[in-house]
Motif scaffolding. Structure first.
Motif, PDB file in Angstrom:
ATOM      1  N   ARG B   3       0.838  -1.216   0.000  1.00 37.83           N
ATOM      2  CA  ARG B   3       0.000   0.000   0.000  1.00 37.83           C
ATOM      3  C   ARG B   3       0.864   1.254   0.000  1.00 37.83           C
ATOM      4  O   ARG B   3       0.608   2.195  -0.739  1.00 37.83           O
ATOM      5  CB  ARG B   3      -0.877   0.018   1.257  1.00 37.83           C
ATOM      6  CG  ARG B   3      -2.215  -0.633   1.075  1.00 37.83           C
ATOM      7  CD  ARG B   3      -3.013  -0.435   2.346  1.00 37.83           C
ATOM      8  NE  ARG B   3      -4.135  -1.340   2.376  1.00 37.83           N
ATOM      9  CZ  ARG B   3      -4.753  -1.723   3.474  1.00 37.83           C
ATOM     10  NH1 ARG B   3      -4.334  -1.302   4.640  1.00 37.83           N
ATOM     11  NH2 ARG B   3      -5.788  -2.523   3.421  1.00 37.83           N
ATOM     12  N   LEU B   4       1.881   1.233   0.868  1.00 38.29           N
ATOM     13  CA  LEU B   4       2.755   2.413   0.967  1.00 38.29           C
ATOM     14  C   LEU B   4       3.455   2.676  -0.369  1.00 38.29           C
ATOM     15  O   LEU B   4       3.567   3.821  -0.805  1.00 38.29           O
ATOM     16  CB  LEU B   4       3.801   2.203   2.062  1.00 38.29           C
ATOM     17  CG  LEU B   4       3.334   2.320   3.500  1.00 38.29           C
ATOM     18  CD1 LEU B   4       4.487   2.029   4.451  1.00 38.29           C
ATOM     19  CD2 LEU B   4       2.789   3.705   3.785  1.00 38.29           C
ATOM     20  N   ILE B   7       1.086   4.153  -2.798  1.00 42.85           N
ATOM     21  CA  ILE B   7       0.832   5.571  -2.483  1.00 42.85           C
ATOM     22  C   ILE B   7       1.975   6.437  -3.011  1.00 42.85           C
ATOM     23  O   ILE B   7       1.750   7.495  -3.595  1.00 42.85           O
ATOM     24  CB  ILE B   7       0.673   5.759  -0.957  1.00 42.85           C
ATOM     25  CG1 ILE B   7      -0.630   5.127  -0.488  1.00 42.85           C
ATOM     26  CG2 ILE B   7       0.701   7.243  -0.582  1.00 42.85           C
ATOM     27  CD1 ILE B   7      -0.718   4.953   1.012  1.00 42.85           C
ATOM     28  N   LEU B  10       1.770   6.769  -6.678  1.00 44.65           N
ATOM     29  CA  LEU B  10       0.686   7.700  -7.009  1.00 44.65           C
ATOM     30  C   LEU B  10       1.134   9.144  -6.800  1.00 44.65           C
ATOM     31  O   LEU B  10       0.847  10.036  -7.599  1.00 44.65           O
ATOM     32  CB  LEU B  10      -0.510   7.384  -6.106  1.00 44.65           C
ATOM     33  CG  LEU B  10      -1.871   7.880  -6.531  1.00 44.65           C
ATOM     34  CD1 LEU B  10      -2.257   7.331  -7.882  1.00 44.65           C
ATOM     35  CD2 LEU B  10      -2.917   7.456  -5.491  1.00 44.65           C
ATOM     36  N   ARG B  11       1.852   9.335  -5.718  1.00 45.60           N
ATOM     37  CA  ARG B  11       2.324  10.679  -5.399  1.00 45.60           C
ATOM     38  C   ARG B  11       3.362  11.144  -6.428  1.00 45.60           C
ATOM     39  O   ARG B  11       3.317  12.281  -6.891  1.00 45.60           O
ATOM     40  CB  ARG B  11       2.942  10.697  -3.994  1.00 45.60           C
ATOM     41  CG  ARG B  11       2.993  12.065  -3.365  1.00 45.60           C
ATOM     42  CD  ARG B  11       3.282  11.953  -1.901  1.00 45.60           C
ATOM     43  NE  ARG B  11       4.673  11.666  -1.631  1.00 45.60           N
ATOM     44  CZ  ARG B  11       5.667  12.531  -1.783  1.00 45.60           C
ATOM     45  NH1 ARG B  11       5.441  13.740  -2.229  1.00 45.60           N
ATOM     46  NH2 ARG B  11       6.908  12.185  -1.494  1.00 45.60           N
ATOM     47  N   THR B  85       2.788  14.506   8.789  1.00 47.42           N
ATOM     48  CA  THR B  85       1.443  13.981   8.584  1.00 47.42           C
ATOM     49  C   THR B  85       1.511  12.510   8.184  1.00 47.42           C
ATOM     50  O   THR B  85       0.744  11.682   8.697  1.00 47.42           O
ATOM     51  CB  THR B  85       0.722  14.801   7.488  1.00 47.42           C
ATOM     52  OG1 THR B  85       0.796  16.186   7.830  1.00 47.42           O
ATOM     53  CG2 THR B  85      -0.726  14.385   7.354  1.00 47.42           C
ATOM     54  N   GLN B  86       2.449  12.181   7.296  1.00 46.23           N
ATOM     55  CA  GLN B  86       2.589  10.782   6.872  1.00 46.23           C
ATOM     56  C   GLN B  86       2.917   9.883   8.059  1.00 46.23           C
ATOM     57  O   GLN B  86       2.395   8.774   8.171  1.00 46.23           O
ATOM     58  CB  GLN B  86       3.706  10.659   5.830  1.00 46.23           C
ATOM     59  CG  GLN B  86       3.311  11.136   4.453  1.00 46.23           C
ATOM     60  CD  GLN B  86       4.488  11.033   3.505  1.00 46.23           C
ATOM     61  OE1 GLN B  86       5.334  11.913   3.458  1.00 46.23           O
ATOM     62  NE2 GLN B  86       4.545   9.967   2.746  1.00 46.23           N
ATOM     63  N   LEU B  87       3.793  10.384   8.944  1.00 48.90           N
ATOM     64  CA  LEU B  87       4.213   9.551  10.076  1.00 48.90           C
ATOM     65  C   LEU B  87       3.102   9.372  11.115  1.00 48.90           C
ATOM     66  O   LEU B  87       3.181   8.466  11.931  1.00 48.90           O
ATOM     67  CB  LEU B  87       5.467  10.149  10.738  1.00 48.90           C
ATOM     68  CG  LEU B  87       6.735  10.067   9.880  1.00 48.90           C
ATOM     69  CD1 LEU B  87       7.891  10.792  10.559  1.00 48.90           C
ATOM     70  CD2 LEU B  87       7.113   8.613   9.604  1.00 48.90           C
ATOM     71  N   THR B  88       2.092  10.236  11.091  1.00 49.65           N
ATOM     72  CA  THR B  88       0.966  10.001  12.006  1.00 49.65           C
ATOM     73  C   THR B  88       0.013   8.950  11.432  1.00 49.65           C
ATOM     74  O   THR B  88      -0.953   8.583  12.088  1.00 49.65           O
ATOM     75  CB  THR B  88       0.182  11.298  12.297  1.00 49.65           C
ATOM     76  OG1 THR B  88      -0.328  11.827  11.070  1.00 49.65           O
ATOM     77  CG2 THR B  88       1.035  12.330  12.990  1.00 49.65           C
ATOM     78  N   TRP B  89       0.307   8.488  10.230  1.00 57.29           N
ATOM     79  CA  TRP B  89      -0.457   7.376   9.640  1.00 57.29           C
ATOM     80  C   TRP B  89       0.383   6.114   9.581  1.00 57.29           C
ATOM     81  O   TRP B  89      -0.139   5.019   9.704  1.00 57.29           O
ATOM     82  CB  TRP B  89      -0.939   7.754   8.236  1.00 57.29           C
ATOM     83  CG  TRP B  89      -2.103   8.697   8.271  1.00 57.29           C
ATOM     84  CD1 TRP B  89      -2.073  10.023   8.596  1.00 57.29           C
ATOM     85  CD2 TRP B  89      -3.476   8.396   8.019  1.00 57.29           C
ATOM     86  NE1 TRP B  89      -3.334  10.545   8.551  1.00 57.29           N
ATOM     87  CE2 TRP B  89      -4.212   9.574   8.186  1.00 57.29           C
ATOM     88  CE3 TRP B  89      -4.149   7.230   7.644  1.00 57.29           C
ATOM     89  CZ2 TRP B  89      -5.596   9.630   8.020  1.00 57.29           C
ATOM     90  CZ3 TRP B  89      -5.531   7.287   7.457  1.00 57.29           C
ATOM     91  CH2 TRP B  89      -6.241   8.472   7.647  1.00 57.29           C
ATOM     92  N   GLU B  90       1.675   6.247   9.379  1.00 61.30           N
ATOM     93  CA  GLU B  90       2.583   5.096   9.376  1.00 61.30           C
ATOM     94  C   GLU B  90       3.838   5.510  10.130  1.00 61.30           C
ATOM     95  O   GLU B  90       4.718   6.164   9.569  1.00 61.30           O
ATOM     96  CB  GLU B  90       2.908   4.680   7.940  1.00 61.30           C
ATOM     97  CG  GLU B  90       3.953   3.582   7.828  1.00 61.30           C
ATOM     98  CD  GLU B  90       3.684   2.379   8.721  1.00 61.30           C
ATOM     99  OE1 GLU B  90       4.232   2.344   9.856  1.00 61.30           O
ATOM    100  OE2 GLU B  90       2.918   1.488   8.293  1.00 61.30           O
ATOM    101  N   PRO B  91       3.903   5.169  11.438  1.00 64.99           N
ATOM    102  CA  PRO B  91       5.030   5.654  12.242  1.00 64.99           C
ATOM    103  C   PRO B  91       6.335   4.888  12.031  1.00 64.99           C
ATOM    104  O   PRO B  91       7.367   5.319  12.532  1.00 64.99           O
ATOM    105  CB  PRO B  91       4.523   5.483  13.678  1.00 64.99           C
ATOM    106  CG  PRO B  91       3.482   4.435  13.601  1.00 64.99           C
ATOM    107  CD  PRO B  91       2.905   4.449  12.228  1.00 64.99           C
ATOM    108  N   ARG B  92       6.284   3.753  11.307  1.00 66.41           N
ATOM    109  CA  ARG B  92       7.526   3.003  11.082  1.00 66.41           C
ATOM    110  C   ARG B  92       8.305   3.700   9.977  1.00 66.41           C
ATOM    111  O   ARG B  92       8.009   3.540   8.794  1.00 66.41           O
ATOM    112  CB  ARG B  92       7.198   1.553  10.718  1.00 66.41           C
ATOM    113  CG  ARG B  92       6.696   0.749  11.918  1.00 66.41           C
ATOM    114  CD  ARG B  92       6.113  -0.557  11.517  1.00 66.41           C
ATOM    115  NE  ARG B  92       4.836  -0.377  10.838  1.00 66.41           N
ATOM    116  CZ  ARG B  92       3.977  -1.366  10.595  1.00 66.41           C
ATOM    117  NH1 ARG B  92       4.265  -2.593  10.966  1.00 66.41           N
ATOM    118  NH2 ARG B  92       2.832  -1.126   9.973  1.00 66.41           N
ATOM    119  N   ARG B  93       9.279   4.467  10.408  1.00 60.78           N
ATOM    120  CA  ARG B  93       9.965   5.369   9.482  1.00 60.78           C
ATOM    121  C   ARG B  93      10.706   4.631   8.372  1.00 60.78           C
ATOM    122  O   ARG B  93      10.732   5.095   7.238  1.00 60.78           O
ATOM    123  CB  ARG B  93      10.942   6.259  10.257  1.00 60.78           C
ATOM    124  CG  ARG B  93      10.243   7.148  11.241  1.00 60.78           C
ATOM    125  CD  ARG B  93      11.205   8.102  11.891  1.00 60.78           C
ATOM    126  NE  ARG B  93      10.519   8.908  12.901  1.00 60.78           N
ATOM    127  CZ  ARG B  93      11.007  10.006  13.425  1.00 60.78           C
ATOM    128  NH1 ARG B  93      12.193  10.447  13.060  1.00 60.78           N
ATOM    129  NH2 ARG B  93      10.329  10.673  14.344  1.00 60.78           N
TER     130      ARG B  93
END
Lengths: 333, 253
Positions: B3-4, B7, B10-11, B85-93
């Motif tokens: 998914r990541l 994304i 897409l970006r 903002t991205q890290l508040t959705w996927e915190p595994r950096r």
């Protein structure tokens, strides 16, 4: 069924220091202890620079604490955060989005992380009143619209815990009221809403519990009524035609009195209010108003933080703290 | 993880810079085709078989585009603050970074190959209209295919190195400044002052890898295109590892 957690956020001895380029250190959070129970609205208050946003960043794994421990939804952060992040919606300071993408595109990119479809995005845009502008680029949004988009992003996950850092920033009075009502609704739905703000009247209207932060430390915490009762001594507000004469009469009767905003503030509890009427009536002074001086968060806050930093009693922009009333009036000659 | 990566693809595709870059590359390819057709005349008309020799010479321009795309892909995240903002959705950096690396590497590779193929197509059309196409056979197609893949790989590696610098510098401008200063200034100085270090320079290895052999790029060196490619890959890997270590430790404010 999900496990119930008594404290949805726990912070123990949290400390965060930033090293300055030219040497020295800035302590943003200094040994903070905090416990946020599940359910309701929790107000996280403090003047600008008190450490609210740094604490939130630590909770969300954006900033690494210098020492101490944070737990959120029962897991340590940042190590266990990935397992619960899907149940946490958040806004940290001014929400940030890709400025050249539309609002809808930004939400779509975020929603895809959790497999959230377009129907949920539409519903959320509608909920925050952005449906009409969803297809324009974010760079054309006002600060208030960006804030609404941030709230939409926070709500998109249908979260159990919402962390909202200054959610009313940039909103007009109608927007502030909408956020207040939304906050109440979200709490009524069984979510926990953790609201950081320096707009005290807003927080007082929605919060069940508050914690007050000053210079990186928690100086008061608990249910709002308890924090309020820890503030100024109980007092009554008196209005009469001749305030100076009334003040002199009350001082002569041994009742501490000070002038405040066109009233006299007399330090006497409600049960003894009749003493005030007796004293003044005996001197031929008749009251036009006598009411309890109810403590509010602003006065408690100022007393606890000793007027430190910027706070706002209302509105959307930081304002200087109100000027305290004049000192106790002199007694009769 | 998939998914990541989706994304990030897409970006990358949704970015204005990417789309403008694609349109610009197609437009310039068309202009090149028109000029080639217009200037083709006897006794040395435009010959399609020689296009394979032209490609390594134009690939550095595509690489410059790849550097810009790579640096801005992450630089924009930092400057807009969207990384938080991205890290508040996927915190595994590291997962976030790996998704970006994969999307950028594959995306830039495909774009570079396709856009250089578009250039070849325009030149082929020019040769067909006002030139010669003699000698075009399976071997030529194979050579062109190999050259395009090499060019795509170089662009991909360049984009990753620029992205890694942007992770540390946190701005597109600084990342591009550092990249160009190294390639144009620092490597030039090293080339002049310490020729023995030439085998380690990015520029030399890019040239050898694009040409396909050490055509006097590094005199006296037995460096092959494969070792040059592996060395470039190693540089990109080192850059990504440093970026990952940096990203996993730094505060996102």
């Amino acid at each position: 069924m999900e496990r119930r957690i008594s404290a949805i956020i726990e912070v123990e001895g949290l400390r965060k220091e930033y090293r300055r380029l030219r040497g020295g250190r800035t302590i943003a959070v200094d040994g903070l202890d905090l416990s946020v129970p599940e359910g309701g609205v929790f107000g996280f208050l403090g003047p600008n620079g008190a450490g609210k946003t740094t604490t939130i960043r630590c909770l969300l794994g954006l900033v690494r604490p210098s020492s101490g421990r944070c737990r959120i939804l029962g897991v340590d952060t940042p190590s266990g955060l990935a397992g619960v992040i899907g149940r946490i919606g958040s806004i940290v300071e001014t929400p940030t989005f890709f400025p050249r993408f539309t609002g809808r595109r930004n939400l779509d990119l975020l929603g895809r992380v959790e497999g959230i479809g377009s129907a949920a995005i539409e519903a959320t845009l509608d909920r925050v009143g952005l449906a009409d502008r969803a297809d324009t680029t974010v760079k054309t949004y006002s600060l208030g619209m960006k804030q609404r988009l941030g709230i939409a992003a926070a709500l998109l996950k249908d979260p159990a815990l919402l962390i909202l850092d200054e959610p009313a920033n940039g909103l007009d009075p109608a927007g502030i009221r909408e956020v207040r009502e939304l906050t109440r609704r979200l709490a009524a739905e069984g979510r926990t809403v953790f609201v950081s703000s320096h707009i005290l009247t807003e927080v007082q209207q929605v919060a069940d519990r508050v914690a007050i932060l000053s210079r990186g430390r928690c100086v008061a915490a608990g249910p709002v009524h308890e924090v309020l009762s820890s503030g100024e001594q109980e007092a009554m507000l008196v209005r009469a035609d001749d305030l100076a004469a009334a003040a002199a009469a009350l001082q002569a009767a041994g009742i501490p009195t000070e002038a405040r905003d066109g009233h006299l503030r007399v330090q006497i509890d409600g049960a003894e209010a009749s003493r005030v009427t007796h004293v003044l009536a005996d001197r031929g002074i008749y009251l036009s108003e006598l009411r309890p001086d109810e403590a509010d968060l602003e006065s408690v806050f100022l007393a606890l933080t000793e007027g430190e930093g910027d706070i706002a009693g209302g509105g959307s922009t930081p304002e200087p703290p109100p000027i305290p009333g004049p000192p106790t009036m002199p007694g009769p000659p | 993880m998939i998914r990541l990566i989706r994304i990030e693809f897409l970006r990358l595709w949704s970015r204005r810079l990417t789309r403008v870059g694609i349109l610009l590359a197609i437009a310039l390819s068309a202009v090149a085709g028109v000029i080639a057709a217009a200037t083709s005349k006897q006794p040395s008309p435009l010959s399609l078989v020689e296009v394979a020799d032209v490609l390594p010479g134009v690939s550095p321009f595509y690489m410059i585009g790849a550097l810009v795309v790579g640096a801005s892909f992450l630089g924009a995240d930092w400057s807009a603050g969207t990384i938080a903002t991205q890290l508040t959705w996927e915190p595994r950096r590291l997962r976030v970074l790996v998704a970006k690396v994969i999307a950028l590497a594959i995306g830039v590779f495909v774009l570079a190959v396709v856009l250089e193929a578009v250039l070849v197509a325009f030149l082929a059309a020019a040769a067909a209209i006002n030139g010669v196409t003699d000698g075009v056979d399976g071997t030529w197609l194979s050579d062109i295919g190999e050259t395009l893949i090499r060019a795509g790989a170089v662009c991909s590696i360049g984009a990753l190195i620029a992205m890694s610098i942007a992770m540390v510098s946190r701005t597109t401008a600084a990342a591009l400044g550092i990249a160009f200063a190294w390639l144009a200034v620092a490597e030039g100085l090293i080339r002049g002052l310490k020729p023995s270090l030439q085998p380690w320079l990015i520029g030399e290895n890019i040239a050898i890898f694009l040409i396909g052999f050490n055509d006097g790029v590094i005199p006296g060196s037995g460096r092959t295109a494969t070792t040059a490619g592996l060395q470039l890959l190693l540089y990109a890997a080192i850059g990504v590892v440093i970026a990952g270590a940096w990203f996993s430790r730094r505060d996102v404010t």
